[in-house]
Design a protein around this motif. Structure first.
Motif, PDB file in Angstrom:
ATOM      1  N   GLN A  73      33.210  34.823  40.518  1.00 43.23           N
ATOM      2  CA  GLN A  73      33.802  35.502  39.378  1.00 43.23           C
ATOM      3  C   GLN A  73      35.251  35.840  39.696  1.00 43.23           C
ATOM      4  OE1 GLN A  73      31.767  39.063  38.253  1.00 43.23           O
ATOM      5  NE2 GLN A  73      32.829  39.209  36.315  1.00 43.23           N
ATOM      6  N   VAL A  74      36.140  35.508  38.785  1.00 38.51           N
ATOM      7  CA  VAL A  74      37.566  35.785  38.937  1.00 38.51           C
ATOM      8  C   VAL A  74      37.996  36.689  37.805  1.00 38.51           C
ATOM      9  CG1 VAL A  74      39.856  34.765  39.051  1.00 38.51           C
ATOM     10  CG2 VAL A  74      37.898  33.537  40.010  1.00 38.51           C
ATOM     11  N   ARG A  75      38.704  37.734  38.153  1.00 39.32           N
ATOM     12  CA  ARG A  75      39.175  38.654  37.102  1.00 39.32           C
ATOM     13  C   ARG A  75      40.654  38.606  36.983  1.00 39.32           C
ATOM     14  NH1 ARG A  75      35.394  43.733  36.517  1.00 39.32           N
ATOM     15  NH2 ARG A  75      33.474  42.690  37.010  1.00 39.32           N
TER      16      ARG A  75
END
Length: 75
Positions: A73-75
């Motif tokens: 997951q990349v924010r």
């Protein structure tokens, strides 16, 4: 390249899944493999996807498989 219908396999229960390969898929993979490294990504779990991919890739043309757990997951 393929479509599946019905059923999900879990550790406590399993069911059959219908797999429909697109016409020409096997020929496509065979023609592509001498020129490209074939890699598959699926959002499915490894245990579920491997059963299907083993059916699809009967000649071992797919060099690497990536599954849901390979994503981050990349924010």
């Amino acid at each position: 390249m393929l479509h599946t219908e019905s059923g999900v396999a879990t550790s406590t229960q399993s069911s059959f899944v219908d797999v429909y390969l697109r016409p020409g898929l096997q020929d496509f993979l065979k023609r592509l493999s001498p020129y490209y490294r074939i890699v598959v990504f699926t959002a499915a779990t490894k245990s579920y996807a491997d059963v299907i991919l083993d059916h699809v890739d009967q000649h071992g043309l797919v060099e690497q498989r990536f599954y849901r757990h390979n994503c981050m997951q990349v924010r």
